[in-house]
Scaffold this active site. Structure first.
Site, PDB file in Angstrom:
ATOM      1  N   TRP A 362      16.393  25.616 -22.225  1.00 45.58           N
ATOM      2  CA  TRP A 362      14.858  26.285 -21.931  1.00 45.58           C
ATOM      3  C   TRP A 362      14.178  24.892 -20.829  1.00 45.58           C
ATOM      4  CZ3 TRP A 362      13.096  29.829 -23.791  1.00 45.58           C
ATOM      5  CH2 TRP A 362      14.059  31.178 -24.970  1.00 45.58           C
ATOM      6  N   PRO A 368      10.424  29.304 -13.261  1.00 46.15           N
ATOM      7  CA  PRO A 368       9.116  29.443 -12.964  1.00 46.15           C
ATOM      8  C   PRO A 368       8.301  28.677 -14.252  1.00 46.15           C
ATOM      9  CG  PRO A 368      10.245  31.108 -11.908  1.00 46.15           C
ATOM     10  CD  PRO A 368      11.106  30.656 -12.624  1.00 46.15           C
ATOM     11  N   VAL A 369       8.326  29.414 -15.446  1.00 52.93           N
ATOM     12  CA  VAL A 369       7.884  29.583 -16.667  1.00 52.93           C
ATOM     13  C   VAL A 369       7.521  28.018 -16.849  1.00 52.93           C
ATOM     14  CG1 VAL A 369       7.830  29.963 -18.925  1.00 52.93           C
ATOM     15  CG2 VAL A 369       7.974  31.511 -17.617  1.00 52.93           C
ATOM     16  N   HIS A 370       9.123  27.258 -17.056  1.00 52.13           N
ATOM     17  CA  HIS A 370       9.086  26.224 -17.693  1.00 52.13           C
ATOM     18  C   HIS A 370       8.088  24.901 -16.824  1.00 52.13           C
ATOM     19  CE1 HIS A 370      10.732  21.685 -18.466  1.00 52.13           C
ATOM     20  NE2 HIS A 370      11.097  21.930 -16.788  1.00 52.13           N
ATOM     21  N   TYR A 378       3.074  20.678 -20.463  1.00 57.45           N
ATOM     22  CA  TYR A 378       3.144  19.825 -21.214  1.00 57.45           C
ATOM     23  C   TYR A 378       2.565  18.068 -21.259  1.00 57.45           C
ATOM     24  CZ  TYR A 378       7.434  16.608 -22.419  1.00 57.45           C
ATOM     25  OH  TYR A 378       7.703  15.857 -23.296  1.00 57.45           O
ATOM     26  N   HIS A 403       4.654  35.964 -26.391  1.00 55.95           N
ATOM     27  CA  HIS A 403       6.323  35.999 -26.354  1.00 55.95           C
ATOM     28  C   HIS A 403       5.620  37.533 -27.632  1.00 55.95           C
ATOM     29  CE1 HIS A 403       9.071  33.575 -24.471  1.00 55.95           C
ATOM     30  NE2 HIS A 403       9.408  34.983 -24.491  1.00 55.95           N
TER      31      HIS A 403
HETATM   32  C1  3VV Z   1       7.338  35.431 -16.883  1.00 53.19           C
HETATM   33  C2  3VV Z   1      10.660  37.505 -16.140  1.00 53.19           C
HETATM   34  C3  3VV Z   1      10.839  37.286 -19.099  1.00 53.19           C
HETATM   35  C4  3VV Z   1      11.244  35.633 -21.309  1.00 53.19           C
HETATM   36  C5  3VV Z   1      10.815  31.789 -21.327  1.00 53.19           C
HETATM   37  C6  3VV Z   1       9.698  30.498 -21.496  1.00 53.19           C
HETATM   38  C7  3VV Z   1       9.718  29.278 -22.838  1.00 53.19           C
HETATM   39  C8  3VV Z   1      10.132  27.634 -22.701  1.00 53.19           C
HETATM   40  P1  3VV Z   1      11.919  19.001 -21.870  1.00 53.19           P
HETATM   41  P2  3VV Z   1      11.108  16.413 -20.872  1.00 53.19           P
HETATM   42  P3  3VV Z   1      12.289  18.446 -14.679  1.00 53.19           P
HETATM   43  C9  3VV Z   1       4.133  28.267 -21.729  1.00 53.19           C
HETATM   44  C10 3VV Z   1       4.018  28.828 -21.691  1.00 53.19           C
HETATM   45  C11 3VV Z   1       5.118  30.909 -22.114  1.00 53.19           C
HETATM   46  C12 3VV Z   1       5.046  32.284 -21.367  1.00 53.19           C
HETATM   47  C13 3VV Z   1       6.138  33.141 -21.985  1.00 53.19           C
HETATM   48  C14 3VV Z   1       5.903  34.104 -21.428  1.00 53.19           C
HETATM   49  C15 3VV Z   1       6.987  34.498 -20.439  1.00 53.19           C
HETATM   50  C16 3VV Z   1       6.995  35.793 -19.455  1.00 53.19           C
HETATM   51  C17 3VV Z   1       6.299  35.741 -17.858  1.00 53.19           C
HETATM   52  C18 3VV Z   1       8.562  35.751 -16.665  1.00 53.19           C
HETATM   53  C19 3VV Z   1       9.018  36.822 -16.360  1.00 53.19           C
HETATM   54  C20 3VV Z   1      11.908  36.671 -17.526  1.00 53.19           C
HETATM   55  C21 3VV Z   1      11.991  35.866 -19.014  1.00 53.19           C
HETATM   56  C22 3VV Z   1      11.071  33.827 -20.914  1.00 53.19           C
HETATM   57  O1  3VV Z   1      12.101  33.513 -20.394  1.00 53.19           O
HETATM   58  S1  3VV Z   1      10.567  33.495 -21.906  1.00 53.19           S
HETATM   59  N1  3VV Z   1      10.376  29.624 -21.598  1.00 53.19           N
HETATM   60  O2  3VV Z   1       9.293  28.885 -24.095  1.00 53.19           O
HETATM   61  C23 3VV Z   1       9.169  26.026 -22.944  1.00 53.19           C
HETATM   62  N2  3VV Z   1      10.301  25.001 -23.023  1.00 53.19           N
HETATM   63  C24 3VV Z   1       9.845  23.863 -21.890  1.00 53.19           C
HETATM   64  O3  3VV Z   1       9.116  24.351 -20.669  1.00 53.19           O
HETATM   65  C25 3VV Z   1      10.448  22.877 -22.360  1.00 53.19           C
HETATM   66  O4  3VV Z   1      11.248  22.867 -23.116  1.00 53.19           O
HETATM   67  C26 3VV Z   1       9.365  21.834 -22.618  1.00 53.19           C
HETATM   68  C27 3VV Z   1       8.437  21.864 -21.140  1.00 53.19           C
HETATM   69  C28 3VV Z   1       8.634  21.927 -23.536  1.00 53.19           C
HETATM   70  C29 3VV Z   1      10.235  20.375 -22.323  1.00 53.19           C
HETATM   71  O5  3VV Z   1      10.830  20.353 -21.493  1.00 53.19           O
HETATM   72  O6  3VV Z   1      12.278  19.291 -19.966  1.00 53.19           O
HETATM   73  O7  3VV Z   1      12.487  18.985 -22.737  1.00 53.19           O
HETATM   74  O8  3VV Z   1      10.994  17.612 -21.664  1.00 53.19           O
HETATM   75  O9  3VV Z   1      10.626  15.267 -21.592  1.00 53.19           O
HETATM   76  O10 3VV Z   1      12.125  16.162 -19.883  1.00 53.19           O
HETATM   77  O11 3VV Z   1       9.841  16.568 -19.783  1.00 53.19           O
HETATM   78  C30 3VV Z   1       9.946  17.914 -19.150  1.00 53.19           C
HETATM   79  C31 3VV Z   1       9.403  17.619 -17.808  1.00 53.19           C
HETATM   80  O12 3VV Z   1       7.997  17.039 -17.321  1.00 53.19           O
HETATM   81  C32 3VV Z   1       8.165  16.388 -16.537  1.00 53.19           C
HETATM   82  C33 3VV Z   1       9.707  15.271 -16.895  1.00 53.19           C
HETATM   83  O13 3VV Z   1      10.289  14.439 -15.079  1.00 53.19           O
HETATM   84  C34 3VV Z   1      11.087  16.276 -16.691  1.00 53.19           C
HETATM   85  O14 3VV Z   1      10.298  16.760 -14.967  1.00 53.19           O
HETATM   86  O15 3VV Z   1      13.315  17.176 -15.439  1.00 53.19           O
HETATM   87  O16 3VV Z   1      11.770  19.553 -15.749  1.00 53.19           O
HETATM   88  O17 3VV Z   1      11.770  18.491 -13.350  1.00 53.19           O
HETATM   89  N3  3VV Z   1       6.984  14.735 -17.059  1.00 53.19           N
HETATM   90  C35 3VV Z   1       7.064  14.121 -18.888  1.00 53.19           C
HETATM   91  N4  3VV Z   1       6.019  13.470 -18.695  1.00 53.19           N
HETATM   92  C36 3VV Z   1       5.903  14.229 -17.245  1.00 53.19           C
HETATM   93  C37 3VV Z   1       4.461  13.052 -17.156  1.00 53.19           C
HETATM   94  N5  3VV Z   1       3.811  11.914 -17.528  1.00 53.19           N
HETATM   95  N6  3VV Z   1       4.436  13.500 -15.136  1.00 53.19           N
HETATM   96  C38 3VV Z   1       4.761  13.807 -15.263  1.00 53.19           C
HETATM   97  N7  3VV Z   1       5.875  14.750 -15.304  1.00 53.19           N
HETATM   98  C39 3VV Z   1       5.765  14.311 -16.579  1.00 53.19           C
END
Ligand code: 3VV
Length: 474
Positions: A362, A368-370, A378, A403
């Site tokens: 994920w 872009p969404v992540h 987050y 979704h």
């Molecule tokens: C448009 C085309 C459609 C369908 C995909 C949906 C998700 C993933 P971790 P950690 P670093 C939320 C809205 C969703 C809307 C959905 C609509 C979709 C349609 C829209 C697209 C059209 C295709 C196809 C899809 O693909 S839908 N995707 O739902 C949601 N989950 C996640 O993003 C992650 O699992 C998350 C954020 C919940 C957890 O991520 O990597 O497991 O967590 O702790 O490692 O940290 C994440 C980042 O945050 C930073 C870290 O450094 C890390 O950065 O490595 O990613 O670059 N971070 C953490 N704490 C921080 C702090 N205090 N300050 C600054 N940064 C911090």
């Protein structure tokens, strides 16, 4: 030193080996070598034994590809023999325009809604300008922004329920997708401007240090860098519409820009988009539709063995379509937009195919969404003092809601399968991590692929079954 290493490796091989019998001693070996019967045997393991430490399976990988190609070819022939050629581009035109002979309508409600999607951003911009000019208080302005973007995302639902217009399913699906992307972009636009305002209004030294993370705000940093847009100079129609077209969901005052358009790169992406769209539509008509309709009977009879067989059959075209969709959207289309708009950050996807657990998937499949989720949900939720787990569940909850919105609104049928599918991701992430820790990254990766290959056709069948029950005659 060398002898010692050899000795160690011999000891290791002995300990691991099944066939290097311990009774064959070094002495016996020496004795055998002195014989004159030209010995050709020595203790060694068969290649498939782990202890042989043999790792070159390239030929088997080639064999796998060949078998896949042959099975694919057979599937293709079977499909053509059974269904004939179903690819018909004119059918798509009928579906996309909503034109059909029995029920021809001159109004195009989806097109009207798509044109109207330009209005909410203008309203947001006007409110931002009013706040910047201090015509509204921050609180009042921000409340108005929230109302505007909530109304914007509700508009397709309102249009469906309050008007007597008949929407066709492809049209309203496109409307919902565009309105959702617009919602995420406007959320980002308003929140980023809010950060700039907050940083600007705070003068104290400690807050000035904090404002360095929002570096593009006038009066925040003493050193004003020339050529850099600063708040509130960014509040312009051109700037907003550039962001709406740019391949990102996160607003910034100064996007990284390229200084030229690479013509060969652009042409390649255009060809890919045209070819890819036709391929996806053809695969959908020829393979996906028959597979889905054929799976209906076992589902309504709850015949579990046949349901499993049908699901596995549907899994293949669905998965291939999904892979084509991924390449077409995240590589071809977003790069095409990026190139045209001189947008330099092309981090649209990571190497999700190597993901060793669901969390990594994920965080790398839809960048872009992540990035939006991390920047706007987050991190803000984490910084309110909530744990990472709670923040991640919050992200998945919002994602699950949208979704469901993308499926239920076009089908006009409220079920919870898509919502539950997304909410199942955090527990599935834990399960895949257990696999990874206990059995290694390869098994974690298998869980990721299995959930992708099998989870989607299950969700599709749930919806199609319910839709067919509600809309089709027996
Ligand atoms: C448009 C085309 C459609 C369908 C995909 C949906 C998700 C993933 P971790 P950690 P670093 C939320 C809205 C969703 C809307 C959905 C609509 C979709 C349609 C829209 C697209 C059209 C295709 C196809 C899809 O693909 S839908 N995707 O739902 C949601 N989950 C996640 O993003 C992650 O699992 C998350 C954020 C919940 C957890 O991520 O990597 O497991 O967590 O702790 O490692 O940290 C994440 C980042 O945050 C930073 C870290 O450094 C890390 O950065 O490595 O990613 O670059 N971070 C953490 N704490 C921080 C702090 N205090 N300050 C600054 N940064 C911090």
């Amino acid at each position: 030193m060398g002898a010692k290493r050899e000795d160690n490796s011999l000891r290791y091989r002995r300990a691991q080996s099944v066939t290097t019998a311990e009774d064959i001693t070094e002495k016996e070996n020496k004795a055998r070598r002195l014989q004159y019967d030209k010995p050709c045997h020595r203790p060694r393991d068969s290649l498939f034994s782990w202890s042989s430490q043999f790792t070159n399976f390239t030929g088997l990988v080639n064999w796998g590809f060949l078998m896949l190609t042959i099975s694919g070819l057979r599937l293709c022939l079977e499909n053509f023999l059974k269904y004939g050629i179903r690819v018909n581009p004119f059918e798509w035109i009928i579906v996309l325009t909503g034109y059909n002979d029995e029920n021809y309508k001159h109004e195009y409600p989806s097109i009207i809604l798509l044109c109207f999607s330009g209005v909410p951003p203008v309203v947001c911009l006007l409110i931002e300008k009013a706040i910047a000019a201090e015509l509204f208080s921050d609180k009042l302005g921000e409340s108005l922004q929230i109302i505007t973007i909530l109304l914007e995302i509700s508009l397709p639902v309102i249009a469906l329920h309050l008007t007597n217009q008949e929407f066709n399913i492809v049209g309203i699906s496109t409307v919902c997708m565009v309105y959702l992307i617009l919602f995420l972009k406007l959320w980002s636009y308003c929140q980023t401007n809010h950060w700039c305002r907050a940083a600007k209004s705070k003068q104290s030294n400690s807050l000035r240090r904090q404002s360095l993370s929002v570096p593009n705000c006038k009066d925040v940093d003493d050193e004003v860098v020339t050529g850099i847009v600063q708040y509130p100079d960014n509040l312009k129609l051109g700037d907003l519409f550039y962001f709406l077209l740019a391949p990102t969901l996160c607003y910034e005052l100064n996007f990284p820009r390229t200084n030229r358009i690479r013509k060969r790169f652009l042409i390649k992406r255009i060809v890919e988009v045209i070819f890819g769209m036709n391929l996806v539509m053809a695969l959908f008509q020829q393979w996906m539709i028959p597979a889905v309709t054929n799976a209906l009977d076992p589902f309504s009879q709850m015949d579990y063995i046949r349901i499993t067989e049908r699901l596995l059959k549907l899994a293949i075209p669905n998965h291939l379509l999904w892979l084509c969709f991924f390449y077409l959207t995240f590589h071809s289309f977003l790069n095409l937009m990026g190139e045209l708009l001189h947008f330099a950050d092309r981090n649209f996807y990571g190497d999700w195919w190597n993901a060793r657990n669901i969390s990594v998937f994920w965080s790398s499949w839809n960048m872009p969404v992540h990035i939006w989720a991390v920047r706007h949900v987050y991190v803000p939720v984490s910084s309110m003092g909530y744990s990472k787990g709670v923040s991640a569940i919050m992200v998945f909850f919002i994602s699950a809601f949208f979704h469901e919105y993308l499926v239920s609104v076009p089908l006009q049928m409220f079920r919870v399968w898509a919502f539950l599918g997304m909410m199942a991701q955090p527990p599935l992430a834990v399960i895949s991590k257990v696999f990874e820790w206990r059995l290694g990254a390869r098994w974690g990766n298998m869980v990721v692929w299995s959930s992708l290959i099998l989870g989607q056709p299950l969700a599709i069948m749930m919806y199609y079954h319910d839709y067919a029950l509600a809309h089709m005659k027996p």
